[in-house]
Scaffold this motif. Structure first.
Motif, short mmCIF file in Angstrom:
data_model
loop_
_atom_site.label_atom_id
_atom_site.label_comp_id
_atom_site.label_asym_id
_atom_site.label_seq_id
_atom_site.Cartn_x
_atom_site.Cartn_y
_atom_site.Cartn_z
N MET A 42 -2.48 4.58 -12.00
CA MET A 42 -2.72 6.04 -11.25
C MET A 42 -3.68 4.80 -9.65
O MET A 42 -4.54 3.82 -10.48
CB MET A 42 -4.44 6.52 -11.62
CG MET A 42 -4.23 7.88 -12.15
SD MET A 42 -2.03 9.15 -12.23
CE MET A 42 -2.74 9.90 -10.97
N ASP A 43 -3.64 5.44 -8.48
CA ASP A 43 -4.49 4.64 -7.83
C ASP A 43 -5.99 5.01 -7.88
O ASP A 43 -6.61 5.68 -8.40
CB ASP A 43 -3.77 4.85 -6.06
CG ASP A 43 -4.23 3.75 -4.94
OD1 ASP A 43 -3.49 3.70 -4.87
OD2 ASP A 43 -5.08 3.80 -5.15
N ILE A 44 -6.84 3.86 -7.39
CA ILE A 44 -8.04 2.65 -7.22
C ILE A 44 -8.31 4.35 -6.71
O ILE A 44 -9.97 4.92 -6.92
CB ILE A 44 -8.61 2.01 -7.57
CG1 ILE A 44 -9.62 2.17 -8.64
CG2 ILE A 44 -8.57 1.36 -6.48
CD1 ILE A 44 -10.45 0.50 -9.11
N TRP A 105 1.01 -2.85 7.58
CA TRP A 105 -0.14 -1.96 5.76
C TRP A 105 -0.49 -2.20 4.81
O TRP A 105 -0.96 -2.23 4.12
CB TRP A 105 -0.10 -0.59 6.28
CG TRP A 105 0.37 -0.01 7.50
CD1 TRP A 105 -0.41 -0.15 9.21
CD2 TRP A 105 0.71 1.73 8.19
NE1 TRP A 105 0.18 0.58 9.98
CE2 TRP A 105 0.63 1.71 8.93
CE3 TRP A 105 0.64 2.42 7.05
CZ2 TRP A 105 1.01 2.97 9.07
CZ3 TRP A 105 2.05 4.25 7.24
CH2 TRP A 105 1.75 4.05 8.67
N THR A 107 -2.20 -4.35 1.58
CA THR A 107 -2.57 -4.89 1.22
C THR A 107 -2.62 -5.66 -0.06
O THR A 107 -3.84 -6.30 -0.44
CB THR A 107 -4.02 -3.04 1.28
OG1 THR A 107 -3.78 -3.40 0.26
CG2 THR A 107 -4.04 -3.80 3.06
N VAL A 108 -2.00 -5.86 -0.71
CA VAL A 108 -2.04 -6.21 -2.17
C VAL A 108 -0.15 -6.65 -2.58
O VAL A 108 0.82 -6.02 -1.93
CB VAL A 108 -1.95 -4.28 -3.41
CG1 VAL A 108 -1.58 -5.15 -5.25
CG2 VAL A 108 -3.53 -4.16 -3.09
N HIS A 112 4.81 -1.88 -3.87
CA HIS A 112 4.75 -1.61 -5.37
C HIS A 112 5.28 -0.10 -4.10
O HIS A 112 5.08 0.05 -2.75
CB HIS A 112 3.28 -0.90 -4.90
CG HIS A 112 2.01 -1.26 -4.63
ND1 HIS A 112 2.26 -2.59 -3.72
CD2 HIS A 112 1.99 -0.51 -3.16
CE1 HIS A 112 1.15 -2.60 -2.99
NE2 HIS A 112 1.47 -1.20 -2.10
N HIS A 114 4.01 3.79 -3.33
CA HIS A 114 2.96 5.08 -3.76
C HIS A 114 3.26 6.63 -3.61
O HIS A 114 4.43 6.45 -3.24
CB HIS A 114 2.28 5.26 -2.61
CG HIS A 114 1.15 3.62 -2.10
ND1 HIS A 114 0.16 3.54 -2.31
CD2 HIS A 114 2.26 2.43 -1.13
CE1 HIS A 114 -0.47 2.86 -1.56
NE2 HIS A 114 0.26 2.01 -1.04
P1 5GP Z 1 -1.34 -1.10 -0.03
O1 5GP Z 1 -2.23 -1.14 1.08
O2 5GP Z 1 -0.78 -2.29 -0.58
O3 5GP Z 1 -0.15 -0.25 0.81
O4 5GP Z 1 -1.71 0.15 -1.74
C1 5GP Z 1 -2.27 -1.30 -2.32
C2 5GP Z 1 -3.23 -0.02 -2.96
O5 5GP Z 1 -4.29 -0.30 -4.67
C3 5GP Z 1 -4.21 0.40 -2.37
O6 5GP Z 1 -4.03 2.29 -2.08
C4 5GP Z 1 -5.42 0.85 -3.10
O7 5GP Z 1 -6.01 1.99 -3.09
C5 5GP Z 1 -4.68 0.11 -4.82
N1 5GP Z 1 -5.65 -0.82 -5.49
C6 5GP Z 1 -5.82 -1.93 -5.28
N2 5GP Z 1 -6.75 -2.80 -6.29
C7 5GP Z 1 -6.69 -1.39 -6.59
C8 5GP Z 1 -6.95 -1.47 -8.58
O8 5GP Z 1 -7.48 -2.75 -8.48
N3 5GP Z 1 -6.64 -0.97 -9.71
C9 5GP Z 1 -5.68 0.26 -8.69
N4 5GP Z 1 -5.34 0.99 -9.92
N5 5GP Z 1 -4.96 0.81 -7.36
C10 5GP Z 1 -5.71 -0.34 -6.71
#
Ligand code: 5GP
Ligand code: ZN
Length: 146
Positions: A42-44, A105, A107-108, A112, A114
């Motif tokens: 699950m996304d946090i 967009w 950030t991690v 991944h 979504h």
């Molecule tokens: P991006 O912005 O890279 O497409 O998505 C990164 C996602 O990772 C974001 O939706 C954010 O809420 C989620 N996220 C960031 N840190 C964590 C974490 O420590 N645990 C979980 N479960 N999700 C995370």
């Protein structure tokens, strides 16, 4: 190839990749699906109820770095998760989203996908602005998805 993958994994751990740490069990996550190559949790900061992330266990920074067989494994897991949100959460639709590089967009920087359930009339607009989720609600929806 194997040596390169091993070096990539070491580099990821050294760089302290947050999703590698989830794979390693060093950071808790609500895991709803896993197989030899992938993990779904699950996304946090969920964009909608049931928002999950599908990742390869093996570190790859983004869509331009991931190997094709890893991407295929993630795609199959994302498909399973999309069916699960339809069947378990009664979602009316779903968005699969991958963000590649900051311009896209991201950030991690561990690849991944979504899996965002959509509900008729939900207010979500893309790109969404992440906000911390209610952890009890996230745990409950993870339970419904297992
Ligand atoms: P991006 O912005 O890279 O497409 O998505 C990164 C996602 O990772 C974001 O939706 C954010 O809420 C989620 N996220 C960031 N840190 C964590 C974490 O420590 N645990 C979980 N479960 N999700 C995370
Ligand atoms: Zn990683």
């Amino acid at each position: 190839m194997r040596a390169r993958n091993w070096l990539g994994w070491v580099a990821a751990m050294v760089e302290d990749c947050i999703f590698c740490r989830i794979v390693a069990g060093e950071i808790p996550a609500h895991v709803v699906d896993e197989d030899e190559r992938t993990l779904t949790f699950m996304d946090i900061a969920p964009a909608t109820r049931g928002h999950a992330l599908v990742i390869p266990r093996q570190h790859a920074a983004d869509l331009w770095e991931i190997e094709q067989d890893e991407l295929l494994a993630v795609s199959a897991a994302a498909h399973r998760q999309a069916l699960r949100v339809r069947d378990r959460l009664e979602a009316d639709g779903v968005n699969l989203i991958n963000s590649c590089r900051p311009a896209g967009w991201q950030t991690v920087f561990h690849f991944h996908v979504h899996v965002i359930p959509r509900y008729d009339g939900d207010p979500l607009k893309l790109p969404w602005v992440p906000a911390p989720g209610d952890m009890q609600e996230i745990a409950a929806v993870a339970q419904a998805l297992r």
